[in-house]
Write an enzyme that holds these catalytic residues in place. Structure first.
Site, PDB file in Angstrom:
ATOM      1  CG  ASP A 156      -2.065  -0.955   1.157  1.00 14.06           C
ATOM      2  OD1 ASP A 156      -2.388  -1.385   0.036  1.00 14.06           O
ATOM      3  OD2 ASP A 156      -2.620  -1.296   2.224  1.00 14.06           O
ATOM      4  NE  ARG A 200      -1.507   2.513  13.340  1.00  6.72           N
ATOM      5  CZ  ARG A 200      -0.657   1.696  12.753  1.00  6.72           C
ATOM      6  NH1 ARG A 200       0.619   2.007  12.682  1.00  6.72           N
ATOM      7  NH2 ARG A 200      -1.057   0.564  12.237  1.00  6.72           N
ATOM      8  CG  ASP A 209      -4.485   1.748  13.033  1.00  6.16           C
ATOM      9  OD1 ASP A 209      -4.494   2.008  14.251  1.00  6.16           O
ATOM     10  OD2 ASP A 209      -4.174   0.640  12.580  1.00  6.16           O
ATOM     11  CB  SER A 248      -4.199  -7.041   7.619  1.00 10.56           C
ATOM     12  OG  SER A 248      -3.800  -5.855   8.275  1.00 10.56           O
TER      13      SER A 248
END
Ligand code: ARG
Length: 404
Positions: free
Chosen positions: A15, A95, A124, A176
């Site tokens: 990505d 994060r 996220d 993932s």
């Protein structure tokens, strides 16, 4: 000459690699990739070259492991923050720090945009963007995954090949995975069906408890003011402690979680987690609190733990309430010094003993032997007054129905 500059949160995966090229073309922009090392297992080596091949003009890679553990993980540990009673929040804690790095890099490099590779239905994106908005409100945020033309991984791979973007040719994991030194989160693939048990290959760092060693292992964790600083009575650095506990705990099958959780965006999702170090340390830390904290503080802190976990999960790390609750937590940790001995065995962490010079456990008060110093007679008057409201209530009730 490109018109704009974009700082991109970059992992080197498909990505974000495609994003680098795509953004540079769509926005006629210079791309600076920004990567923080939070202790992920995946390779950081060769990342700069990979970013350059995808079209980045500059790469910033920073080792944030120490800051992550001391400024982020320890706050969550001291707070006892477990989301919905289970998840130690590894991704959610990471994060805000990655967002801080991204915002700082953007400011330093004179970029007016930041961009991330989070999907449009996860937590996220919320955490990244709320943190960036709070830390650097003048920056604009681009989230390509919410609106770009690619509908599948295959579309992205086609684009990557057409644009000479390096992609791994190996068959990718069907999952993932997000990882750092506080834990791993695994979703997608067959895990999307909550009626199906996680297949063995979904777990990355833990042994199936069934196949864990038949010999139990005993460890001691030393704490000072709520922060673990020693393993088996020997000083150890914060990052090293987590790395070591992940290995030891993982070997004994500790820290597997299979969870249905409520996302910020309103959907329920199924995720599995592995966090041996986090589960061991939370258990030890909580045990010490039971020994040391006064009753009212202990009870009140349970509510605070829950609130702090929700704030972290919901992306509100950089918020006044989080700071205020952290101050409360710190004040509860002043005497949280001592050690806890634990046994690790086939997926279980069992407390064997706990000890502290600040222990409020008084053997003379607790004992049922002749050493007892507790004033038993005082209980009589205490209970009379303590139960008085309920006795009064019942007397009135019975009088009104004519019984008394
Ligand atoms: N559900 C977790 C959270 O919101 C982890 C999210 C990332 N998970 C992943 N497998 N990529 O904190």
């Amino acid at each position: 000459m490109p018109q704009s500059k974009i700082a991109v949160a970059y992992s080197g995966g498909l990505d974000t690699s495609v994003m680098v090229k795509w953004l540079s073309e769509k926005f006629d922009a210079e791309i600076i990739t920004v990567t923080g090392n939070l202790g992920q297992i995946s390779e950081l080596e060769g990342l700069e070259e990979k970013a350059a091949k995808s079209g980045a003009v500059k790469s910033i890679i920073k080792d944030l492991r120490h800051e992550f553990v001391t400024e982020y993980v320890w706050k969550a540990l001291k707070a006892g923050a477990l989301y919905e009673g289970t998840y130690p929040l590894a991704t959610a804690i990471g994060r805000p720090l990655l967002a801080k790095l991204l915002a700082e890099a953007a400011v330093e490099e004179g970029a007016e945009f930041v961009s991330h590779g989070c999907t449009g239905k996860g937590n996220d994106q919320v955490r990244f963007e709320v943190a960036v908005q709070t830390l650097a409100p003048h920056l604009s945020i681009i989230a390509p995954l919410r609106f770009w033309e690619f509908k599948s991984r295959e579309d992205e791979i086609d684009y990557a090949i057409a644009n000479n973007i390096p992609v791994k040719v190996t068959k990718d994991s069907p999952y993932s995975i997000d990882e750092n030194v506080w834990g791993i989160a695994i979703e997608c693939g067959v895990l999307e069906d909550p009626t199906v048990a996680p297949p063995e290959d979904a777990y990355q760092i833990t042994t199936n408890p069934k196949y864990a060693p038949d010999e139990a292992e005993t460890i001691t964790i030393n704490f000072e003011q709520g922060i673990p600083y020693g393993l088996n009575n020997e000083l150890i650095g914060p990052v090293e402690l987590l790395e070591k506990l992940n290995i030891i705990g993982g070997k004994h099958g500790i820290g597997r979680m299979d969870m249905i959780e409520n996302r910020v965006v309103g959907i329920k999702s199924r995720e599995i987690y592995e966090a041996p170090a986090a589960i061991i340390l939370h258990k030890a830390h909580h045990e010490l609190e039971k020994l040391i904290m006064d009753k009212e503080s202990f009870r009140y802190k349970q509510e605070v733990s829950n609130k702090v976990a929700n704030l972290i999960y919901d992306g509100l790390w950089f918020s006044p309430l989080f700071d205020s609750l952290t101050a409360f937590v710190d004040s509860t940790q002043k005497n949280l010094t001592g050690e806890v001995k634990l046994e690790l065995y086939k997926g279980n962490v069992t407390v064997l003993s706990r000890n502290s010079v600040f222990s409020l456990y008084n053997m003379n008060l607790a004992t049922y032997t002749s050493a007892d110093t507790f004033d038993h007679k005082a209980s009589e008057g205490f209970i009379k007054i303590y139960g008085l409201p309920y006795k009064t209530m019942s007397e009135i009730k019975l009088k009104n129905v004519g019984v008394l």
